[in-house]
Structure formats: structure tokens, C-alpha cells
Write an enzyme that holds these catalytic residues in place. Structure first.
Site, PDB file in Angstrom:
ATOM      1  N   GLU A 175      -2.871  -9.819   4.759  1.00 20.99           N
ATOM      2  CA  GLU A 175      -4.008 -10.369   5.485  1.00 20.99           C
ATOM      3  C   GLU A 175      -4.434  -9.395   6.577  1.00 20.99           C
ATOM      4  O   GLU A 175      -3.852  -9.361   7.655  1.00 20.99           O
ATOM      5  CB  GLU A 175      -3.649 -11.730   6.098  1.00 20.99           C
ATOM      6  CG  GLU A 175      -3.331 -12.800   5.064  1.00 20.99           C
ATOM      7  CD  GLU A 175      -3.046 -14.150   5.675  1.00 20.99           C
ATOM      8  OE1 GLU A 175      -3.907 -14.682   6.393  1.00 20.99           O
ATOM      9  OE2 GLU A 175      -1.936 -14.670   5.450  1.00 20.99           O
ATOM     10  N   ASP A 416       4.105 -21.493   0.325  1.00 21.81           N
ATOM     11  CA  ASP A 416       3.608 -20.710   1.453  1.00 21.81           C
ATOM     12  C   ASP A 416       4.735 -19.971   2.170  1.00 21.81           C
ATOM     13  O   ASP A 416       5.901 -20.345   2.098  1.00 21.81           O
ATOM     14  CB  ASP A 416       2.916 -21.654   2.438  1.00 21.81           C
ATOM     15  CG  ASP A 416       1.840 -20.966   3.265  1.00 21.81           C
ATOM     16  OD1 ASP A 416       1.752 -19.724   3.224  1.00 21.81           O
ATOM     17  OD2 ASP A 416       1.083 -21.679   3.948  1.00 21.81           O
ATOM     18  N   GLU A 471      -9.245 -19.252   7.029  1.00 25.13           N
ATOM     19  CA  GLU A 471      -8.361 -19.926   7.979  1.00 25.13           C
ATOM     20  C   GLU A 471      -8.209 -19.137   9.280  1.00 25.13           C
ATOM     21  O   GLU A 471      -7.982 -19.715  10.347  1.00 25.13           O
ATOM     22  CB  GLU A 471      -6.980 -20.153   7.354  1.00 25.13           C
ATOM     23  CG  GLU A 471      -6.194 -18.873   7.091  1.00 25.13           C
ATOM     24  CD  GLU A 471      -4.789 -19.151   6.570  1.00 25.13           C
ATOM     25  OE1 GLU A 471      -4.547 -20.270   6.094  1.00 25.13           O
ATOM     26  OE2 GLU A 471      -3.941 -18.246   6.651  1.00 25.13           O
TER      27      GLU A 471
END
Length: 665
Positions: A175, A416, A471
Site C-alpha cells: 500500500e 486480513d 480506506e
């Protein structure tokens, strides 16, 4: 003395000549004859790639170092070379198109201890090693270098914003945004993840890997500010303990001195170069999927149902206009289920919070939740339930967890916080997919590394995160340019496969009005930017990020989102330029959806409908409103009729988007 020097010079020259003479060259060419791969076997093993006569990769060393002093590639002698050509059709179970042409020329070089296979496609190149060992062994390291002949610009996704020791950077969920910089400007204190795109002499070259099944993921590194990138790999963990965010992760305490444990006849991952003459070609690449191991022949995957899911976490369980206190409780989830049932949304997810935080046992449900009642209520409404699961607890007892919740009617897990891709973690992905499939459950990997085609091997892997998604706007600083990122990832991250970006925000912000908010988060860019992402982004299992209350206040947009498919029969790359804009088309049955996104630069585009089958189409268009650059939520719906071959002209506001549904008359 002079004679001695002369003899020495002659001797060195003779050694060099012998070395050159000993080096043998092999060639494989793409089916269209434009991409040429030359493999050099001698003192070292290397390869080079040219396209249309232009060198895009100079001689780049490759090899592997095993325990016991065995080297794949050092003074390697080829005993035989076999060339083949393949042209076949792949019919995927779940994908962005119904059929894929898998067309390539291949050469297999036979060495004493290993095989080396190169494939040349019209759209790229790939190679892999295969061991001849008849027993288990250790891989100490791998040499995978990429020597670009010039200091070209690249889109660099560094692992993190922090300058940590290199070994600490292997904790990654992929990310980050992309920096556009010359290869020589690489920060030597950082590693980068893949796909990694280089602008090479007018071509775009995306470096990634495929068929990662029993091996650590590869990262890229450039420690000497050269134009050569080198593969770097996390070493095999020794001691791991529960830790990290809410005790959900496995933290590596110590590591061994090798990167992988391998078995007899081990096949290693493909090293992949996706080569595009136009930027837009990257948005529709199939190379990673083609190179992956197919699902087991005869397996039935018809029970997998891709679709959309109403999501609770991004909007902080924030409902309004209801007569109960919204939060992690049965009333809230029944409301979500009612919303999903009314709008034709297939799933509702219970994200982090339904199980006891930090517990190593996923059967511990918080007292505010009656999970049996929720599952029963959802079943009566025709909606299916998905559960979030932290890695540590799921890995600890995945067999019992899958059995227990499948019996309750749960259809899948969003797993996750893996945040690693050393070999044991890569093995976890395989085991999770296998175990879930045994109980007819699917998985959506979050906190994940990039796809490498495992979703072909196990089609119940319906999606991956592995991307800086929406998010992040719950907490991201104002400086984060998400709109630019949105028109970068279709050309970079999406080359590897689908991603769960979680689009669909109904609170939309201009560049000036955006600010982070946990309970009332917003997107950057216009409303139509969000709608078009459902077309542009490849996402078989797609989460609707916003609150049911917000969707109910926006019936036209909600209807469009609810109806749009998530898997497709055909995908067309229409136009685009990395980090600037993108336009794509996707077909489901006889219905087409078109989408376009831009960065913060407003622009006009023309889409020629020459890819449409002959006929007339009714068109429903969602376009940026006249005031969208001030009020990002402003949009307009336009209805018209078009014929195939005609051109649609469109305007994108700053941070804007455009999308259309074309229904054949």
C-alpha cells in the site's frame, strides 16, 4: 619484464576469447516476430530483450544459489534446447473476460542440474527455473537482475514511507503511491514492490512475477543508483510470535540464512516482463493469469458467486434516520441486510469487531452479536454473509473455522493483516484457499501482497487488496493525491490481477475540500469518478464502501452501482496515459459499460465505438455536473442512442469521471 607483461596480456586476452567462445546464445521470438529474447549461457547465465529492433533490456544476469554449493547459472553448459509453439484458449472460471488467447513461443534449455524455460508472447516475456533435484534442498538466494540500457523514468512503488533497515521493509501490504523518477534516482535505503513499470524507449515495461506457490515474493532494489534493478527476497522465518495491530499478525523474530525450502523437481515462479507499445495495453494484460497453474482438471467451481458486498467498516457503522444506536450489533446488521436485499446486493460483511479483538480463536463472538440470528435473517432475505478474519487466528485453526462457519451459512472470509510474503506466508495463501474451497467458501485477501495468478489455480480467491485503496482516506493527510493514484494503478498494480479498492463513496471532495474523517469519510474527486471506478477497476468481489443511509439518499447512483457486473465477458482498453487518465470498456452479455477517469486536470476525450458489435444501443450516461469542480458530488444523467462505430465526446472535470451503460436495442 616487458616480455613478462606481454605474455600476461596475451594470456588474459586468450582467456577472454575462450570465455566468449564458450558462451552460447539461444533465441526465442514472439509469435508476431517483434519481441526477441536472447539467452546467453557461459561463465554466467543472462538474457536480453529487444522489441522492434530496440533493446529494452540489456544482458541481465539470472541464476540461483542452492545449499551444497550448487549454482544454477554459473559456468552452465546446455545439453539440449527444445523449442515449441503454443496457441490455445483459456476459459477462466472468474475473470475480466470469458476467453483468453494463450499464444507464445517457448524454449526449454536443459542443464545438468536444472531446466530454464523462456516464453515470448506478443505482449511480454517470462522465464522460470525448474530443479532436477531428486531430494529436498534449500535455496540460499536468487539472482534476478534487470539491466536497462538507459536511465529511463520509472513508476516506483517503494514499500513504505519510512526508511527502515531493508530486512524490516519485507513487512508490507503493498500500500503506497508511485513516484515517477529516473532509475538512477532510486533511494538506496528502500526496496520497491511489484508490478514496477519502466518507460523504456517509448515502450512500457512492467516487471512482476507469476505462479508464486512455494517461494518468497520478489522485491526490487537498486543500491548503487545504476540502471540495473535486482531482485531481493525475504529470508525464511525462524521464530514468529503473535503481535502487530490488535495482535492479528505474525511478527518474525529471527530468520534463517536461506530464502526457501524446496522439494524434488521444484518449479520456481515466473519472472515476468509485460511489454506495452501503448500505455492502455497495460490495463488489459492477461500475462500473469496465463502463466499461472490452472485449477485442477475436473474441479467444480460453479458454487462461487462473485458480486458486491455492503461494507460496515469504512463508514464506521454510521447510520442515520434509524431508531436504534448504530454499531456492532444485530440491529445494525439487520439494517444492512435489509438494504442489500432491497437493492439486489449479494453480500453483507461483518468486518473487524464481530469477534473478540486479539483473540487467537475466531469462534469467540462479541456479546453484542448473535451470529446465528444474523445468518438466519440474511438467509430469509436472500442475502449471504461474509466474515472478516485476522490472519493469526485464521491460520491457527483454519480447518475448524471454515467448517464451523460454513455450517452456519457463511459464504466466505475476508482474511486480513498477513502483511508478509516470505515463503511460509505464501504457503498460507495456498492452504487458506484449499481449506476454504473444501467447505465451498471463498476468500478475499486483505493486508496482502500482489496477485500472482493464484486466483486461476484456486478460483475461490475472489479478490485481493494489495493496493493503496480508498480506506486510506479515513486518515490520509491532505497531501495524499488519491486522484492521481486512481489513474496510475490501472496501468501498474492491475497488471498483476484484480484488487479490492473498495470504491463507491457518496461523500465526494474537491482537492481543496478533502480532509480525513474516521466516521464520515470522503473520497477525493467527483461522484462520477467513484462510479466510473466500478468499470475501470478489476474487482470480482467489490465492496461498497459507504453507509446504506448515504446510498438510500442517492437512488440513481445506488441503482447503477448495484446493477453493474463484477466479472465480464470482454474487456477493451480504449485509451489512457499513466497517472493522467484512463478509459475502458467492459461487456456482460450484450450490455456494455464504459468508464473514464482523469487526474486533477480537466480534459475532453472522444471514445470511438468501433469495438461494439453492429447495432443500435440505448445509452445511460453519468457525467460530471457543471459545478462538479466546486461541489464534487454534482453529476448529471443523460440518455441517448448510439450506433456502433460512432464517437462519443465527453468532458471530465478536475478529478472527474464518466461512465455509461449501453444496452443493445
Amino acid at each position: 619484464m616487458i616480455m613478462k607483461r606481454l605474455l600476461t596480456t596475451i594470456l588474459v586476452a586468450m582467456i577472454a576469447i575462450c570465455a566468449i567462445a564458450a558462451e552460447k546464445q539461444y533465441t526465442v521470438t514472439s509469435p508476431d516476430g517483434k519481441t526477441v529474447v536472447k539467452i546467453y549461457a557461459g561463465e554466467k547465465l543472462s538474457y536480453a530483450v529487444s522489441v522492434d529492433g530496440t533493446c529494452i533490456l540489456a544482458k541481465s544476469e539470472i541464476g540461483m544459489k542452492l545449499d551444497g554449493g550448487i549454482i544454477y547459472g554459473g559456468n552452465a553448459s546446455v545439453s539440449s534446447a527444445k523449442k515449441t509453439s503454443v496457441d490455445k484458449t483459456i476459459t477462466p472460471d472468474i475473470y475480466k473476460k470469458a476467453q483468453i488467447r494463450d499464444h507464445y513461443n517457448q524454449i526449454v534449455l536443459n542443464f545438468k542440474d536444472f531446466y530454464l524455460t523462456f516464453r515470448a508472447y506478443d505482449e511480454g516475456v517470462a522465464y522460470r527455473f525448474k530443479s532436477k533435484s531428486k531430494s529436498d534442498f534449500f535455496v540460499m538466494d536468487e539472482t534476478a537482475s534487470f539491466f536497462f540500457p538507459e536511465d529511463w523514468q520509472a513508476f516506483v512503488p517503494y514499500v513504505s514511507h519510512q526508511r527502515q533497515p531493508l530486512e524490516e521493509q519485507f513487512y508490507s501490504s503493498y500500500e503506497n503511491t508511485y513516484l515517477h523518477q529516473p532509475l538512477s534516482s532510486w533511494d538506496p535505503k528502500r526496496i520497491a514492490f511489484m508490478p514496477f513499470v519502466v518507460e523504456a524507449a517509448g515502450y512500457k515495461v512492467a516487471i512482476t512475477e507469476a505462479d508464486l506457490l512455494n517461494y518468497p515474493g520478489m522485491y526490487l532494489y537498486n543500491g548503487d543508483k545504476s540502471t540495473t534493478l535486482k531482485g531481493i527476497f525475504p529470508k525464511y522465518p525462524d521464530k514468529i510470535k503473535q503481535g502487530g495491530h490488535n495482535m492479528l499478525q505474525g511478527e518474525v523474530q529471527t530468520r534463517h540464512n536461506y530464502i526457501a525450502r524446496a522439494g524434488a523437481g521444484e518449479e520456481f515462479p515466473w519472472r515476468v516482463l509485460v511489454i506495452a507499445r501503448e500505455d492502455k495495453e497495460l490495463t488489459n494484460s492477461d500475462l500473469v493469469f496465463c502463466l499461472a497453474t490452472p485449477a485442477k482438471a475436473g474441479s467444480d467451481w460453479s458454487w462461487i458467486k462473485p458480486g458486491k458486498v455492503a461494507w460496515d467498516w469504512w463508514n464506521d457503522w454510521n447510520l442515520y434516520g434509524v431508531d436504534f444506536e448504530a454499531g456492532i450489533n444485530n440491529e445494525t446488521y439487520k439494517y444492512y441486510i435489509d438494504f442489500a436485499a432491497a437493492k439486489g446486493i449479494q453480500y453483507v460483511i461483518l468486518d473487524e469487531g464481530w469477534s473478540v479483538t486479539g483473540a487467537a480463536d475466531l469462534s469467540q463472538v462479541v456479546p453484542e452479536i448473535d451470529l446465528d440470528e444474523i445468518c438466519s435473517y440474511a438467509k430469509d432475505k436472500g442475502v449471504d454473509i461474509v466474515l472478516w478474519a485476522g490472519y493469526w487466528a485464521f491460520n491457527r485453526d483454519m480447518e475448524s473455522i471454515c467448517k464451523k462457519y460454513s455450517e452456519m451459512g457463511v459464504k466466505g472470509f475476508k482474511i486480513d493483516f498477513m502483511d508478509r510474503d516470505d515463503q511460509p506466508m505464501v504457503n498460507f495463501y495456498v492452504r487458506a484457499a484449499q481449506t476454504a474451497a473444501k467447505y465451498k467458501m471463498f476468500v478475499d485477501f486483505h493486508g496482502a501482497y500482489k496477485p500472482t495468478g493464484l486466483n486461476r489455480t484456486y478460483p475461490n480467491i475472489v479478490n485481493y487488496e494489495g493496493v493503496l485503496g480508498l480506506e486510506n482516506l479515513k486518515w490520509a493527510p491532505i497531501a495524499l493525491d488519491m486522484v492521481k493514484h486512481d489513474v496510475t494503478i490501472p496501468f501498474t498494480r492491475m497488471v498483476a490481477g484484480p484488487f479490492d479498492y473498495t470504491q463507491g463513496a457518496m461523500r465526494n471532495a474537491t482537492r481543496q475540500s478533502y480532509h480525513p474523517s474516521n466516521s464520515e469519510p470522503m473520497s477525493q474527486g467527483t461522484r462520477c469518478h467513484q462510479l466510473a471506478e466500478f468499470v475501470i477497476f478489476d474487482s470480482p468481489f467489490s465492496m461498497l464502501c459507504d453507509s446504506p443511509s448515504n446510498y438510500l439518499s442517492e437512488p440513481e447512483c445506488t441503482k447503477f452501482i448495484a446493477e453493474i457486473p463484477t466479472v465480464w465477458d470482454e474487456t477493451v482498453a480504449i485509451d489512457g496515459k499513466i497517472s493522467e487518465f484512463v478509459a475502458m470498456g467492459r461487456r456482460s452479455g450484450s450490455t456494455w459499460y464504459l468508464g473514464a477517469l482523469t487526474n486533477w486536470t480537466a480534459r475532453d476525450l472522444s471514445i470511438k465505438l468501433d469495438f461494439l458489435p453492429e447495432g443500435t444501443y440505448d445509452v445511460e450516461i453519468f457525467q460530471d455536473g457543471v459545478n462538479a469542480e466546486k461541489a464534487a458530488r454534482d453529476f448529471k444523467i443523460v440518455h441517448s442512442t448510439v450506433r456502433s462505430g460512432e464517437t462519443i465526446d465527453l468532458h471530465l472535470a478536475s478529478g472527474g469521471g464518466w461512465t455509461a451503460k449501453l444496452t443493445r436495442k
